[in-house]
Design an enzyme around this catalytic site. Structure first.
Site, PDB file in Angstrom:
ATOM      1  N   GLY A   1      61.992  52.233  24.508  1.00 59.20           N
ATOM      2  CA  GLY A   1      62.453  50.881  24.834  1.00 59.20           C
ATOM      3  C   GLY A   1      61.563  50.116  25.800  1.00 59.20           C
ATOM      4  O   GLY A   1      61.882  48.980  26.168  1.00 59.20           O
ATOM      5  N   GLN A   2      60.451  50.729  26.215  1.00 56.18           N
ATOM      6  CA  GLN A   2      59.566  49.998  27.125  1.00 56.18           C
ATOM      7  C   GLN A   2      59.057  48.734  26.450  1.00 56.18           C
ATOM      8  O   GLN A   2      58.887  48.686  25.235  1.00 56.18           O
ATOM      9  CB  GLN A   2      58.380  50.893  27.515  1.00 56.18           C
ATOM     10  CG  GLN A   2      58.753  52.020  28.452  1.00 56.18           C
ATOM     11  CD  GLN A   2      57.608  53.010  28.613  1.00 56.18           C
ATOM     12  OE1 GLN A   2      56.459  52.620  28.766  1.00 56.18           O
ATOM     13  NE2 GLN A   2      57.946  54.288  28.571  1.00 56.18           N
ATOM     14  N   ARG A   3      58.798  47.752  27.303  1.00 57.37           N
ATOM     15  CA  ARG A   3      58.415  46.435  26.795  1.00 57.37           C
ATOM     16  C   ARG A   3      57.282  46.513  25.770  1.00 57.37           C
ATOM     17  O   ARG A   3      57.309  45.852  24.735  1.00 57.37           O
ATOM     18  CB  ARG A   3      57.995  45.550  27.969  1.00 57.37           C
ATOM     19  CG  ARG A   3      58.081  44.078  27.705  1.00 57.37           C
ATOM     20  CD  ARG A   3      57.799  43.310  28.975  1.00 57.37           C
ATOM     21  NE  ARG A   3      59.026  42.977  29.698  1.00 57.37           N
ATOM     22  CZ  ARG A   3      59.837  41.999  29.360  1.00 57.37           C
ATOM     23  NH1 ARG A   3      59.597  41.266  28.297  1.00 57.37           N
ATOM     24  NH2 ARG A   3      60.916  41.729  30.070  1.00 57.37           N
TER      25      ARG A   3
ATOM     26  N   ILE B   1      56.603  48.778  23.784  1.00 51.21           N
ATOM     27  CA  ILE B   1      56.979  49.453  22.528  1.00 51.21           C
ATOM     28  C   ILE B   1      57.910  48.575  21.684  1.00 51.21           C
ATOM     29  O   ILE B   1      57.982  48.728  20.472  1.00 51.21           O
ATOM     30  CB  ILE B   1      57.649  50.811  22.827  1.00 51.21           C
ATOM     31  CG1 ILE B   1      56.719  51.671  23.685  1.00 51.21           C
ATOM     32  CG2 ILE B   1      57.982  51.574  21.542  1.00 51.21           C
ATOM     33  CD1 ILE B   1      57.333  52.976  24.156  1.00 51.21           C
TER      34      ILE B   1
END
Ligand SMILES: Nc1nc2c(ncn2[C@@H]2O[C@H](COP(=O)(O)OP(=O)(O)OP(=O)(O)O)[C@@H](O)[C@H]2O)c(=O)[nH]1
Ligand SMILES: [Mg+2]
Lengths: 187, 354
Positions: free
Chosen positions: A75-77, A79
């Site tokens: 969920g990192q920006r 990704i």
């Protein structure tokens, strides 16, 4: 991809020869929301060694006579732009929110509304887990539902479920909703 | 559709899945793309793109095949869903097809392929030296770290010898083309030996781009995809196809590994960043590897010859790289090797199990 694709896929489906119904579930949400923890809890695996996801995880979980193939994408920006590659043929979306992370409610709401607009998720039921309810600072699910304007979703089934991925509380209730919903939908 | 129809179609499909038209591009793809697939629990984002590419490849191949044989999708589908198609032995044959729709299966095929290539690399090193070179066995205690380092060094070595390899490939391609077609011998590029290699040095790019067509151009009329139905020997037939697939993939593997390792090495630490002593080691090893490769090619050619001479009797179970002797290995080195092999086997086993 045209005709061959359809033919190929149906062939392959039959070749598998399983009578078990397979369900594709995509697990999304901001980084640190608890997606991987939830996935591991669902698969009855240890949740103490989880690190931020750089790629994606898949687990197959048997539930209510169905095989749930759950895809957990990081969920990192950086990704998030890749999320849409995983939406095709999705039967259900699980969206996880860190209920104690009020600062990012707006951000998570934006990401969710973008997903809802995705063509590949048209009409796909969505279960929202208001996670980390074990924390004292967690907002109640009803408040989060209001903040997300869930009541305006008229084109699909949706549900919000308070839970703690760490303790497992509420997780089964959410899964029950999923299974009831999928069964209704696919029959 | 009549059941008989299903049966010959299935026969034909299975035949196709064992034919060079299918095996070569699919094996090629896997060998070229498998190096990023490790057996970590978490999947890399790049796996997804590779899986998509694989889907497209298989789709295209099956489409071509159906057109060629003159069956439509409905017939294909009926055949594939007939009871005959569901036998155990056929399920295995269909695995690469199933992998288009099953990411986990695809992933395990790729991890397995990667392990195979690593083992092959180890064998190459072992054969050329009689044992693993010192720098691959000394100094590092942790096995996994050792393996990683070893692969990296190997990759660097292979990168170093990329030019020679490309040149070799294009030379071979040229010769094969000349033999395959009736083309007049426009031999500005001579026959064998070192002069030929350096002469072909400039055409490394050509060899890269023309490689994918190798299968169709070199082997235009091997194994017709449609085969006569043989009711009594269904499973043995399938086994034969598997054996064929295996043997050709083993052979192609050694070669394609070399090629792919170069490409992959492009992403690893460049040669120039290594210490001088490391560079020297690498150069030495590059020389060894070149010798090894020549031996390999000779072996392969011989094998192809004998295969053509006696095709039915030789399903070729012996891998081409089997070391002829390992007399010079000391007991200690042997132990190390065994340890390593055991590890690789375990890895492989796990992959297969999944
Ligand atoms: N207190 C509490 N902590 C949780 C809960 N669920 C997850 N966590 C913690 O939140 C942190 C992030 O969890 P992850 O499962 O890695 O989050 P993620 O959504 O997978 O994050 P990315 O992989 O970066 O997208 C971890 O330290 C978890 O232990 C929960 O229900 N309660
Ligand atoms: Mg995660």
């Amino acid at each position: 991809m045209g005709e061959a694709q359809k033919g190929l896929l149906s062939v392959i489906e039959k070749l598998k020869g399983s009578t078990e119904q397979e369900v594709r579930i995509v697990l999304l949400g901001l980084d640190n929301a608890g997606k991987t923890t939830l996935l591991k809890t669902l698969a009855s695996e240890d949740v103490n060694t989880i690190t931020p996801t750089q790629g994606f995880n898949i687990k197959s979980v048997a539930s209510h006579g169905m095989k749930l193939n759950v895809w957990d994408i990081g969920g990192q920006r950086k990704i998030r732009p890749f999320w849409k590659k995983y939406l095709e043929n999705t039967d259900l979306l699980i969206y996880v929110i860190d209920s104690a992370d009020k600062k990012r409610f707006e951000e998570t709401g934006l990401e969710l509304s973008e997903l809802i607009d995705e063509e590949n998720l048209k009409g796909v039921p969505v279960l929202i887990f208001a996670n980390k309810q074990d924390l004292a600072t967690a907002s109640p699910a009803s408040e989060i539902a209001e903040g997300l304007n869930l009541h305006t979703y008229r084109d699909r089934e949706w549900q919000i479920q308070a839970c703690s991925a760490v303790s497992g509380e509420g997780v089964q209730d959410g899964m029950n909703w999923i299974c009831n919903n999928i069964v209704n939908r696919k029959k | 559709m009549a059941e008989d129809d299903s049966e010959w179609i299935i026969e034909s499909i299975v035949g196709y899945l064992g034919s060079p038209e299918w095996v070569i591009p699919v094996t090629d793809f896997m060998e070229n793309k498998c190096t990023v697939f490790d057996d970590e629990d978490e999947n890399k984002l790049s796996y997804t793109d590779i899986h998509q590419q694989y889907k497209k490849l298989v789709e295209k191949l099956l489409e071509n095949y159906m057109q060629e044989v003159g069956i439509n999708e409905q017939q294909f589908l009926d055949a594939c869903t007939s009871p005959f198609a569901k036998s155990k032995s056929l399920q295995a044959v269909f695995q690469p097809v199933l992998a288009t729709d099953d990411f986990q299966m695809f992933r395990s095929l790729m991890v397995q392929k990667n392990t195979e290539l690593q083992l092959q690399a180890l064998r190459v090193i072992k054969e050329q030296n009689g044992a693993l070179p010192e720098c691959l066995t000394d100094g590092v205690d942790v096995m996994t770290e050792l393996q990683q380092q070893e692969m990296k060094i190997l990759e660097d070595v292979l990168k170093k010898s990329k030019e020679e390899y490309d040149e070799e490939m294009s030379r071979r391609l040229l010769i094969e083309k000349q033999m395959g077609s009736t083309s007049s011998s426009s031999s500005d590029k001579p026959n064998k030996g070192d002069e030929a290699r350096s002469a072909a040095l400039t055409s490394s790019k050509q060899s890269n781009t023309s490689k994918p067509t190798l299968g169709s151009s070199v082997q235009p009329n091997l194994l017709p995809a449609v085969r006569a139905p043989t009711k009594s020997s269904e499973s043995s037939d399938a086994n034969r196809h598997q054996a064929e697939e295996q043997s050709s993939s083993t052979e192609a593997a050694a070669e394609a590994y070399l090629e792919e390792a170069h490409r992959e090495a492009g992403f690893s630490k460049p040669y120039t960043e290594l210490s001088p002593s490391q560079q020297e080691q690498l150069q030495q090893r590059a020389a060894y590897l070149r010798q090894q490769r020549d031996k390999l090619h000779a072996l392969k050619r011989e094998k192809q010859k004998s295969r053509q001479a006696a095709e039915p009797e030789e399903p070729s179970h012996t891998p081409p790289l089997e070391p002829a002797t390992n007399l010079e290995i000391s007991a200690e080195e042997k132990k190390k090797l065994q340890k390593r092999k055991h590890l690789a086997d375990k890895l492989k086993e796990e992959v297969v199990k999944k």
